[in-house]
Scaffold this active site. Structure first.
Site, mmCIF file in Angstrom:
data_model
loop_
_atom_site.group_PDB
_atom_site.id
_atom_site.type_symbol
_atom_site.label_atom_id
_atom_site.label_comp_id
_atom_site.label_asym_id
_atom_site.label_seq_id
_atom_site.Cartn_x
_atom_site.Cartn_y
_atom_site.Cartn_z
ATOM 1 N N SER A 1 -48.081 -3.442 53.513
ATOM 2 C CA SER A 1 -49.528 -3.645 53.322
ATOM 3 C C SER A 1 -50.242 -4.198 54.551
ATOM 4 C CB SER A 1 -49.786 -4.600 52.156
ATOM 5 O OG SER A 1 -49.561 -3.947 50.942
ATOM 6 N N LYS B 1 -52.622 -1.948 56.059
ATOM 7 C CA LYS B 1 -53.981 -1.828 55.518
ATOM 8 C C LYS B 1 -54.998 -2.389 56.510
ATOM 9 C CE LYS B 1 -52.891 -2.139 50.510
ATOM 10 N NZ LYS B 1 -51.439 -2.109 50.327
ATOM 11 N N TYR C 1 -50.583 7.808 53.145
ATOM 12 C CA TYR C 1 -50.574 6.389 52.801
ATOM 13 C C TYR C 1 -49.166 5.792 52.885
ATOM 14 C CZ TYR C 1 -51.026 2.212 49.849
ATOM 15 O OH TYR C 1 -50.981 0.938 49.365
ATOM 16 N N TYR D 1 -53.662 -10.934 48.094
ATOM 17 C CA TYR D 1 -53.804 -10.533 46.693
ATOM 18 C C TYR D 1 -54.334 -11.712 45.868
ATOM 19 C CZ TYR D 1 -50.486 -7.329 48.818
ATOM 20 O OH TYR D 1 -49.862 -6.477 49.669
ATOM 21 N N VAL E 1 -45.318 -6.343 51.445
ATOM 22 C CA VAL E 1 -44.115 -6.551 50.630
ATOM 23 C C VAL E 1 -42.823 -6.358 51.422
ATOM 24 C CG1 VAL E 1 -45.145 -6.059 48.394
ATOM 25 C CG2 VAL E 1 -44.155 -4.202 49.749
#
Lengths: 303, 303, 303, 303
Positions: free
Chosen positions: B64, B67, B191, B239, B257
């Site tokens: 992530s 991102k 992705y 998150y 992760v």
């Protein structure tokens, strides 16, 4: 600082010119009738100077900004123990959402939504009479602002007591999960009186100096607590528009439905803004716009 | 900077001594079997120096954290237009929650949850072949890190393609609301490949210099974009534990992760941390603890 | 039965006169263009007679009514075992809600919402090719209706395959929770073909005789299964307007977005109604009104 | 009817043998200490006879079963007008959920969850003193049961008033949406007293005769109202286990946390069951099992 005075004057003029004021909080009768076209901004700098534009000496109802001072008082009293009863996360939902409280089994996500502030007030009240706890919060604010001319507007407090059904629901719901020590009615009396404290933007800016750790701030809270309160204001200070405020202003801030915003630029400045008209999230409409302008002009963003 | 080396060595030793590693991500088969007892930390300073402790040259799956780079690439390509399709608010829910996407009628709350990153990737892909968009993100990362030795781990990408049912559900759901331009399958290929990029903590710290706006950072994004990406990392980077990270670390950060964390101390430092074991929120367990220690020792908190 | 023919004729005339048709399902292209001003009603009685009004020989897409037949086929095949994977409770949410599926950790509340029907179809498919499972469901319907003139409209099925993003999201989400045995794509092919079966109201009424346990019904399901399917239709047959249908009609029923409704009056009658315009819940607007009129006129309510 | 007596005796013996009693409601102190190993069942038939097994003359707290009588009284007083303030749909959530009330903007889904019953009581109270409304409900129950030996247990009522924080939260929340005419405190006094009515299973079965429309039932409600109340009991009578009760018992029923269940077999029988231990949904554990046995043995299912 000449430049800052010019910036503030220019912000004031643009806000007045744009005349996009929003609507004062309708659910508190005493606030609903306040004329929306008012604006004030005050800034305290590290050099000890204070700069203002607009009606910086008009007192307004600080409402949810009182949550910051109640949190400081409670952290001072019971420290990190508070976090066994309240979380430190943004909610993604409205300031008075009761559904999220149900999902979280009665543990409010953070001390800046209503449910979280009610629990904070409950912890602050512990073992004392309401007027003692109120006196402590008010005393703390006066000390932080170095001004004794700060009072509770009793009519506003009573207006909220009569109409605050949503907050009563939150308090009873917290109680049903065993997360309140006091009777909801007694506790809400204290809570509504805290919300009804009135300050001017100048007083608010001065009260914020300790959070910004400006050299001339009275010693009212530890550096560690200041940093943590600032972090919470950044994450959770504007309800479900907190991310937006971080994105556009880049500074910790806390808004109230009275139209006030307290903003902290660590080591640089403490800022009080007021304009009573609100946007759809319950944050001051013109006030938020002024915060964006000030952040751009000064480059005070922490990012 | 002797002192920082000592701080990093001490953090490394405490992390290894405490041996409280958490569990590597179980839902991605290729990551599930990685030994949890690994740790690395790297810091780039404003003076151009880089300091590390632990296995700072071991590549790990950035997951992530990609991102952040996809967002930078997309902002560079289409600018603020992206925000018509994605929000900027923390969610208060898990990184792969589909219920909140339903509540929001298919508009993801922010670009750092899975649904938001899928929309960002869709925008980045616009009018191009997957390999072109991938080449752009990878090229951006290499330029930011000033290292060509950064690759996509194809086995990890394919492992996620086979097992990524939750992400497929998110993509089809976004599609049902008309918030995707491309076929979910094609888009998710891109992705998953982005997520499977591997970097070392040293490369990650170097890549973060532009966000921290360190003097020696390559010119890869505007000051304005850097500030805004930092603000989003502060609000939404961990998150539903983002508020906690802001409270305890006080710096913008983004976790993955794979166990990595990218942290930005504006004007002061850029930090890469890695330890593959996760806590219950999907953030690196030892890595988060190391971030708290570093923030305390250096006083780099923005608050 | 002269009286019933008069009732049906009178209902038909009122429906046509009122001309309050609703709007055909817009999200399935093949259904969106069907003229809304159509109506048919057919009733099979315990004496073996069938009575109709309106265009009772026009085939229409049964859509979600197929969930009833898929459930009967699956109960026949694996019995009560199905309930380890699907619940038997109304949802209180829309037929395609994915948020409730997240709350329930991937176990659909009942077999009559989309997610539940996808799991039912998955169980029915077990160990077979799609065409075998489809042949079984179609064969069951033909046997229950005692008519071979019932077909799948392949264009409708393909139209749904192209546009069914919401159902794809549900299937992948179920898969992420391990509640699907088959690949979502393969499974949805079967599901969409089931939905695309076409029947007339006369065929539908005849197919319902076994649920009503009329004397002349072919032996296609046990009394126990009939009672249980009826109970599920009463609780869950009209999505989040199921309580309303129970209140106003008082009979078990299942609607489809093609505008059909199957209604069962145990021991008394089996009823097929069709009018393609829908209300806001996705149930036939004129059809529901006709059901209320029929229930009032006949006093067939089970309550 | 010899056979029914045998059925009831056999059910009683199995329930006592199985000794799987569940746990009495813990949140109402006066109910928490009742011994769980008690059971009673009473059935009124169309021939005017009443049949019982177990302690059918022990009064128990009817709790939520009072919602049925309050609804009948309110429908009698203001008719369908009630539905402007309460819905008729099952909720899919717990009986005291406040999150769903938030989603529905203060309009309860149905009159059989707590929020809905509070609104019903508010409508029943309209323009009268609490004791008048209470007298009406109690008078209606006595008339339906043809017994004056039915009383309110004041200690239970006061126990609930002291501990009913969840219901207070619901009432204030309803009030915040303008869906209450009366002060929450005053209203809840009436509500808690209604819940504290005590009946025996024999009285309960007799009171249900009018809903079953048995020939000897006193004329206390219209056929139309009976059918509609039965429909609501079928859809919503067992909270989020209503679908399960419909599936397994196939009859309209309403449970209370005192362990009672009222069941209606239209035209055939009216049934009262009691066993104070509850299952996880707040329904009588042994009572529900007995209802399943009775339905199987008698084939009274409406389906």
């Amino acid at each position: 600082m000449v430049e800052l005075d010019e910036i503030l004057a220019s912000i004031h003029d643009r806000i007045v010119d744009e005349a996009d004021w929003g609507i004062p909080a309708q659910y508190i009768p005493e606030l609903a009738t306040i004329p929306a076209d008012q604006f004030a901004i005050s800034v305290c700098l590290a050099d000890g100077s204070t700069h203002s534009a607009g009606s910086a000496n008009t007192p307004f109802s600080i409402q949810s900004i009182s949550k910051v001072f109640a949190l400081i008082a409670t952290l001072g009293r019971i420290g990190e123990q508070l976090w066994t009863r309240v979380g430190r996360e943004p909610t993604g939902t409205a300031f008075d959402s009761i559904g999220i409280l149900e999902s979280d089994a009665g543990r409010p996500r953070n001390p800046f939504i209503n449910a979280g502030a009610i629990v904070t007030t409950d912890a602050l009240l512990s073992g004392r009479e309401p007027r003692e706890a109120l006196a402590e919060t008010l005393g703390l604010i006066r000390a932080m602002a170095e001004s004794d001319d700060i009072y509770i507007n009793d009519r506003v407090a009573r207006s909220e007591e009569r109409t605050g059904a949503r907050n009563k629901a939150l308090a009873h719901y917290l109680s049903s999960h065993g997360n309140l020590e006091h009777e909801p009615e007694k506790l809400l009396g204290t809570y509504f009186h805290q919300c009804a404290i009135e300050m001017t933007t100048e007083q608010l800016a001065k009260a914020g100096r300790a959070l910004a750790r400006l050299p001339d701030a009275p010693r009212t809270l530890s550096k560690e607590h200041a940093k943590r309160v600032n972090a919470l204001m950044m994450s959770c200070g504007h309800y479900d528009a907190s991310g937006e405020f971080a994105y556009r202003v880049g500074l910790p801030g806390k808004s109230g439905v009275g139209g006030g915003i307290l903003i902290v630029a660590p080591h640089k400045a403490s800022i009080g803004i007021w304009s009573p008209g609100l946007d759809g999230y319950g944050n001051s409409k013109a006030g938020t716009r002024a915060a964006v302008m000030l952040s751009r002009a000064t480059e005070w963003s922490v990012f």
